[in-house]
Enzyme design. Structure first.
Site, PDB file in Angstrom:
ATOM      1  N   SER A   1      11.870   2.974  30.048  1.00  0.00           N
ATOM      2  CA  SER A   1      12.116   2.775  28.433  1.00  0.00           C
ATOM      3  C   SER A   1      13.159   1.732  28.313  1.00  0.00           C
ATOM      4  O   SER A   1      14.060   1.667  29.308  1.00  0.00           O
ATOM      5  CB  SER A   1      11.813   4.088  27.891  1.00  0.00           C
ATOM      6  OG  SER A   1      13.255   4.602  27.999  1.00  0.00           O
TER       7      SER A   1
ATOM      8  N   ASP B   1       3.854  22.120  36.669  1.00  0.00           N
ATOM      9  CA  ASP B   1       4.759  20.780  36.633  1.00  0.00           C
ATOM     10  C   ASP B   1       6.304  21.273  36.611  1.00  0.00           C
ATOM     11  O   ASP B   1       6.485  22.553  36.454  1.00  0.00           O
ATOM     12  CB  ASP B   1       4.430  19.920  35.420  1.00  0.00           C
ATOM     13  CG  ASP B   1       4.856  20.433  34.030  1.00  0.00           C
ATOM     14  OD1 ASP B   1       5.152  21.506  33.909  1.00  0.00           O
ATOM     15  OD2 ASP B   1       5.282  19.170  33.166  1.00  0.00           O
TER      16      ASP B   1
ATOM     17  N   ASP C   1       1.974  20.590  29.774  1.00  0.00           N
ATOM     18  CA  ASP C   1       2.253  20.680  28.196  1.00  0.00           C
ATOM     19  C   ASP C   1       2.162  19.025  27.701  1.00  0.00           C
ATOM     20  O   ASP C   1       1.976  18.643  26.388  1.00  0.00           O
ATOM     21  CB  ASP C   1       3.636  21.300  27.756  1.00  0.00           C
ATOM     22  CG  ASP C   1       4.469  20.502  28.786  1.00  0.00           C
ATOM     23  OD1 ASP C   1       4.387  19.709  29.568  1.00  0.00           O
ATOM     24  OD2 ASP C   1       5.786  21.036  28.324  1.00  0.00           O
TER      25      ASP C   1
ATOM     26  N   ASP D   1      14.499   5.989  21.251  1.00  0.00           N
ATOM     27  CA  ASP D   1      14.004   6.782  22.333  1.00  0.00           C
ATOM     28  C   ASP D   1      13.894   8.183  21.969  1.00  0.00           C
ATOM     29  O   ASP D   1      14.910   8.662  22.068  1.00  0.00           O
ATOM     30  CB  ASP D   1      14.542   6.665  23.804  1.00  0.00           C
ATOM     31  CG  ASP D   1      13.774   7.438  24.948  1.00  0.00           C
ATOM     32  OD1 ASP D   1      12.851   8.028  24.592  1.00  0.00           O
ATOM     33  OD2 ASP D   1      14.096   7.289  26.012  1.00  0.00           O
TER      34      ASP D   1
ATOM     35  N   PHE E   1       8.844   5.077  26.654  1.00  0.00           N
ATOM     36  CA  PHE E   1       8.728   5.754  27.935  1.00  0.00           C
ATOM     37  C   PHE E   1       7.316   5.839  28.276  1.00  0.00           C
ATOM     38  O   PHE E   1       6.649   6.397  27.199  1.00  0.00           O
ATOM     39  CB  PHE E   1       9.618   6.957  28.148  1.00  0.00           C
ATOM     40  CG  PHE E   1       9.235   7.625  29.393  1.00  0.00           C
ATOM     41  CD1 PHE E   1       9.815   7.185  30.437  1.00  0.00           C
ATOM     42  CD2 PHE E   1       8.370   9.011  29.286  1.00  0.00           C
ATOM     43  CE1 PHE E   1       9.119   8.058  31.644  1.00  0.00           C
ATOM     44  CE2 PHE E   1       8.047   9.560  30.242  1.00  0.00           C
ATOM     45  CZ  PHE E   1       8.412   9.105  31.563  1.00  0.00           C
TER      46      PHE E   1
ATOM     47  N   ARG F   1       7.352   4.590  33.773  1.00  0.00           N
ATOM     48  CA  ARG F   1       8.607   5.489  34.305  1.00  0.00           C
ATOM     49  C   ARG F   1       9.851   4.869  33.813  1.00  0.00           C
ATOM     50  O   ARG F   1      10.840   5.051  34.384  1.00  0.00           O
ATOM     51  CB  ARG F   1       8.928   5.786  35.886  1.00  0.00           C
ATOM     52  CG  ARG F   1       7.612   6.812  36.296  1.00  0.00           C
ATOM     53  CD  ARG F   1       8.168   7.449  37.644  1.00  0.00           C
ATOM     54  NE  ARG F   1       7.013   8.386  38.117  1.00  0.00           N
ATOM     55  CZ  ARG F   1       6.263   7.982  39.182  1.00  0.00           C
ATOM     56  NH1 ARG F   1       6.520   6.882  39.952  1.00  0.00           N
ATOM     57  NH2 ARG F   1       5.473   8.955  39.655  1.00  0.00           N
TER      58      ARG F   1
ATOM     59  N   VAL G   1       3.659   6.290  33.511  1.00  0.00           N
ATOM     60  CA  VAL G   1       3.246   5.311  34.559  1.00  0.00           C
ATOM     61  C   VAL G   1       4.302   4.263  35.088  1.00  0.00           C
ATOM     62  O   VAL G   1       4.435   4.045  35.950  1.00  0.00           O
ATOM     63  CB  VAL G   1       1.987   4.755  34.004  1.00  0.00           C
ATOM     64  CG1 VAL G   1       1.390   3.400  35.053  1.00  0.00           C
ATOM     65  CG2 VAL G   1       0.770   5.549  33.644  1.00  0.00           C
TER      66      VAL G   1
ATOM     67  N   GLU H   1      15.393  13.481  26.787  1.00  0.00           N
ATOM     68  CA  GLU H   1      16.421  12.508  27.585  1.00  0.00           C
ATOM     69  C   GLU H   1      17.014  11.557  26.863  1.00  0.00           C
ATOM     70  O   GLU H   1      18.043  11.504  26.688  1.00  0.00           O
ATOM     71  CB  GLU H   1      15.370  12.030  28.625  1.00  0.00           C
ATOM     72  CG  GLU H   1      14.719  13.007  29.864  1.00  0.00           C
ATOM     73  CD  GLU H   1      13.649  13.513  29.444  1.00  0.00           C
ATOM     74  OE1 GLU H   1      13.095  13.499  28.180  1.00  0.00           O
ATOM     75  OE2 GLU H   1      13.108  14.482  30.321  1.00  0.00           O
TER      76      GLU H   1
HETATM   77  N1  LIG Z   1      12.845   8.578  28.346  1.00  0.00           N
HETATM   78  C1  LIG Z   1      12.878   8.059  29.518  1.00  0.00           C
HETATM   79  N2  LIG Z   1      13.407   6.859  29.659  1.00  0.00           N
HETATM   80  C2  LIG Z   1      13.011   6.155  30.931  1.00  0.00           C
HETATM   81  N3  LIG Z   1      12.837   7.150  32.057  1.00  0.00           N
HETATM   82  C3  LIG Z   1      12.571   8.272  31.881  1.00  0.00           C
HETATM   83  C4  LIG Z   1      12.558   8.941  30.514  1.00  0.00           C
HETATM   84  N4  LIG Z   1      12.228  10.460  30.801  1.00  0.00           N
HETATM   85  C5  LIG Z   1      11.936  10.459  32.215  1.00  0.00           C
HETATM   86  N5  LIG Z   1      12.095   9.009  32.927  1.00  0.00           N
HETATM   87  C6  LIG Z   1      12.007   9.054  34.135  1.00  0.00           C
HETATM   88  O1  LIG Z   1      10.419   9.192  34.616  1.00  0.00           O
HETATM   89  C7  LIG Z   1      10.399  10.098  35.647  1.00  0.00           C
HETATM   90  C8  LIG Z   1       8.997  10.841  35.270  1.00  0.00           C
HETATM   91  O2  LIG Z   1       8.954  11.586  34.189  1.00  0.00           O
HETATM   92  P1  LIG Z   1       7.875  12.469  33.412  1.00  0.00           P
HETATM   93  O3  LIG Z   1       8.575  13.088  32.309  1.00  0.00           O
HETATM   94  O4  LIG Z   1       6.525  11.473  33.749  1.00  0.00           O
HETATM   95  O5  LIG Z   1       7.857  13.578  34.715  1.00  0.00           O
HETATM   96  P2  LIG Z   1       6.569  14.468  34.754  1.00  0.00           P
HETATM   97  O6  LIG Z   1       5.522  13.806  35.322  1.00  0.00           O
HETATM   98  O7  LIG Z   1       6.416  15.101  33.379  1.00  0.00           O
HETATM   99  O8  LIG Z   1       7.202  15.613  35.780  1.00  0.00           O
HETATM  100  P3  LIG Z   1       7.820  16.764  35.320  1.00  0.00           P
HETATM  101  O9  LIG Z   1       7.826  17.096  33.846  1.00  0.00           O
HETATM  102  O10 LIG Z   1       7.586  18.011  36.155  1.00  0.00           O
HETATM  103  O11 LIG Z   1       9.386  16.559  35.838  1.00  0.00           O
HETATM  104  C9  LIG Z   1      11.221  11.032  35.600  1.00  0.00           C
HETATM  105  O12 LIG Z   1      11.874  11.489  36.783  1.00  0.00           O
HETATM  106  C10 LIG Z   1      12.671  10.079  35.206  1.00  0.00           C
HETATM  107  O13 LIG Z   1      13.079   9.384  36.346  1.00  0.00           O
HETATM  108 MG   LIG Z   2       7.162  15.955  31.553  1.00  0.00          MG
END
Ligand SMILES: Nc1ncnc2c1ncn2[C@@H]1O[C@H](COP(=O)(O)OP(=O)(O)OP(=O)(O)O)[C@@H](O)[C@H]1O
Ligand SMILES: [Mg+2]
Ligand SMILES: [K+]
Length: 676
Positions: free
Chosen positions: A378, A301, A512, A338, A371, A376, A374, A342
């Site tokens: 929060s 990832d 992770d 949150d 958050f 994406r 699915v 991030e």
């Molecule tokens: N705390 C948050 N609140 C709102 N949106 C978020 C938050 N964190 C991430 N996102 C959005 O959701 C998307 C997906 O995040 P996610 O953590 O699921 O990625 P992932 O599947 O873990 O991939 P990777 O870790 O490889 O980037 C992010 O690209 C971002 O646009």
């Molecule tokens: Mg991630």
């Protein structure tokens, strides 16, 4: 994990005793080849006793054969005990880390009671402050702390553990160095991570892998064939006027059956697991280690694996008609509860840049929408105000559903941030698009080189991320992966693995997050980061204590080395048995069939010294190869075919030549000192 010398005196001592204990036929039976040698040793011992009580002359040769047969069994047992001994030493170290501590457990009314760590059960909440030992395995539910995990990793640099993100798991027996965290306990006493580690390194859970079982069946088959050959040889020998003693027949049998690999097979497997432990990787199954050696596709990832992983907010880019302050205010509001890295970084940036007050959440009567990978998104729902942040696509859809519009300028800013490899988050206040939060993340150093090495091994790397395609492409290019999959939801990751597997490929994956768990479970080799969520750690079949995703490169190398070592020693074993045939058969029949003299290419001194030399060589070669079995054959990143050719040449040809030289030398030595 601390490195121990291969022939550490304490381990050698313990292994020497264990080698004797392992003579128990119930244990020996698990290894058909060596069991036959033990039966042969018992047989010659009994005969020797009978001969001695009958005062038969010239038992020196028979005595020596009997002794060397026993040595053969003992050397094989010693090899296995040596491999196990290293694990046992590690288990002792881990047991010391398992000391009992006092835990500060939270009662339902938030007051604190002190209990022994052994009293903690799944679901208990505890508070741990700087300087205190973490009383059990758990997940951080609030706070951030630096933790000294050297008790389990041997690594002295502290690591960060924090609530909300993918670095929330803590291990009992490690120590908090700074700050205070709240932990929810995730395992009962006796079932903790350290308990499992101890069982693992001690080999208590070790089971033969399918490959090992297959090889064992092959070796048992060869043993039966040679047993029949040797038994049917006797009538023929009697007929031709050269009846053979049981001592010579057993010697012939032991020399012909694949004792070298039979004696070293289990140590090779144990040593492979042990090498992983040396690299701070715990493999829950030997099958996974072998699969690692044959991996074709590797999924990683993005965030935290290829990048450093603390995606931090660095800028607010307001939409037309929105002030920077207004955007920062909405962004901060949506992020107050949150607990993801991030979210926290957004609150911090708003405070730093715009001097916004950290608001008192309780007074706002807010409902937090956490958050999820699915949605994406929060955010928070206040009385009358609904604030959301999330991926551009998710927010665009969300605003559209509420009848709002998504400005072209915002789309452009989103793309710009993404093209630079950053992650854009868009903020919506009601149906109004407020602008973009720029999250920055950095590709880890040395990634390109590591992926190039994997390519040389013939492994395809695919980055999978929940992030948008533009960001994904930018990071993929910078890191040098072969392919990427963007906007992947947890199920997409798993489906990608299924598709690869349907093409007959073996897939490895590191992850992770809880969203990685289904994929980790589906992968043939699923490596979870020790820092990751409990769900990820339970789904995978390996855990990396260093939480270093590129560790897969070492894991693959160790897997390949294990398969190669087993293959090389099998080749060597069967090849060198051929040479012993040329030592013994001419010796047995030289008297009656002078023509067999042409087979006696080694020109060994006497028939007796020939047989004895072959048996001695057969025993010594097991001892001589223990270091190779434990360390593994030398490994360089190259294609499978090139490796196979090289190994056939070295171990096949070597297996034929070495015994000729070795047996000849032993023959010269024992003749010189008049042993035979
Ligand atoms: N705390 C948050 N609140 C709102 N949106 C978020 C938050 N964190 C991430 N996102 C959005 O959701 C998307 C997906 O995040 P996610 O953590 O699921 O990625 P992932 O599947 O873990 O991939 P990777 O870790 O490889 O980037 C992010 O690209 C971002 O646009
Ligand atoms: Mg991630
Ligand atoms: K042999």
């Amino acid at each position: 994990m601390k490195k121990t010398a291969l022939f550490n005196p304490a381990i050698v001592r313990r292994a020497s005793v264990d080698a004797l204990v392992k003579l128990d036929p119930r244990l020996m039976m698990k290894n058909p080849v060596m069991f036959i040698v033990e039966v042969g040793s018992v047989l010659t011992t009994l005969l020797l006793i009978v001969n001695l009580t009958r005062h038969e002359a010239h038992q020196g040769f028979n005595l020596q054969i009997t002794l060397w047969l026993w040595f053969t069994v003992l050397f094989a047992n010693f090899a296995e005990a040596m491999a196990e001994g290293r694990g046992k030493a590690q288990a002792d170290t881990l047991r010391r880390a398992k000391s009992e501590t006092v835990a500060r457990r939270l009662r339902a009314d938030e007051s604190i009671e002190e209990v022994a760590s052994t009293m903690l059960r799944v679901g208990d909440l505890v508070v741990v402050a700087a300087g205190e030992m973490i009383p059990g395995d758990g997940e951080v539910i609030s706070g951030v702390a630096s933790v000294d995990e050297s008790a389990i990793t041997g690594e002295s640099a502290p690591v960060i553990r924090e609530a909300g993100g993918d670095r929330s798991a803590v291990t009992g027996g490690t120590r908090v160095l700074s700050d205070q965290i709240r932990i929810r306990i995730t395992s009962n006493p006796g079932e903790t991570f350290i308990d499992r580690m101890i069982a693992l390194v001690e080999g208590a859970e070790r089971q033969k892998t399918p490959n090992e079982i297959a090889l064992n069946i092959l070796l048992a088959g060869l043993t039966i064939i040679f047993l029949l050959a040797v038994v049917t040889l006797q009538p023929f020998a009697i007929y031709s006027g050269a009846p053979q003693t049981v001592f010579v027949l057993v010697s012939l049998l032991v020399c012909l059956i694949p004792t070298t690999i039979g004696g070293l097979l289990s140590s090779i497997g144990i040593a492979g697991m042990d090498r992983l432990v040396q690299h701070n990787v715990l493999a829950m199954s030997g099958r996974a280690v072998e699969a690692a050696g044959d991996v074709n596709t590797l999924l990683l990832d993005k965030t935290g694996t290829i990048t450093i992983g603390n995606r931090e907010a660095v800028a607010f880019l307001p939409a037309p008609g929105v002030s920077a302050d207004q955007l920062a205010d909405a962004a901060q509001l949506s992020s107050l509860p949150d607990e993801t890295p991030e979210g926290r970084s957004i609150v911090v940036l708003a405070k730093e840049k715009f001097n916004l007050r950290g608001r008192e959440l309780a007074t706002l009567h807010a409902t937090f929408i956490p958050f999820s990978a699915v949605t994406r998104m929060s955010g928070v729902d206040l009385d009358g105000r609904i604030v959301r942040k999330g991926s551009a696509d998710a927010i665009e859809r969300y605003i559209g559903e509420l009848g709002g519009s998504f400005p072209r300028e915002v789309r452009e800013q989103v793309n710009e941030v993404a093209r630079s490899g950053g992650t854009p988050l868009v903020v919506a206040d009601g149906n109004r698009c407020m602008g973009v939060i720029q999250l920055k993340d950095i590709v880890k150093g040395g990634m390109k080189e590591r992926f190039a090495e994997l390519r040389r091994m013939g492994i395809k790397t695919i980055m999978i991320t929940g992030d948008n395609p533009l960001t994904a492409a930018a990071i993929a290019r910078e890191a040098g992966v072969d392919d990427f999959l963007a906007e992947a939801k947890p199920k997409d990751k798993m489906d990608l693995i299924r598709r690869e597997q349907a093409e007959g490929k073996l897939v490895a994956m590191t992850g992770d997050g809880t969203n990685d768990a289904p994929a980790l479970a589906q992968a043939d080799v699923g490596v979870a980061m020790n820092s990751g969520t409990q769900a990820a750690k339970e789904a995978g079949n390996m855990v990396d204590l260093d939480s270093n995703p590129t560790k897969l490169i070492e894991i693959v190398a160790i897997g390949k080395q294990l398969l190669m070592t087993r293959g090389a020693l099998t080749t060597f074993s069967i090849a060198n048995d051929v040479a012993k045939y040329f030592a013994i058969i001419p010796a047995m029949f030289a008297g009656v069939f002078p023509v067999l003299g042409v087979l006696n290419i080694m020109h060994l001194a006497t028939p007796q010294s020939a047989v004895l030399s072959a048996v001695i060589f057969n025993a010594l070669v097991i001892i001589a190869l223990i270091p190779l079995a434990l360390r593994g054959v030398g490994y360089k990143a190259m294609s499978a075919e090139a490796l196979l050719q090289r190994n056939l040449l070295v171990y096949g040809l070597g297996g034929i030549v070495v015994p000729f030289v070795g047996i000849k030398l032993i023959d010269m030595v024992i003749t010189a000192i008049h042993l035979a």
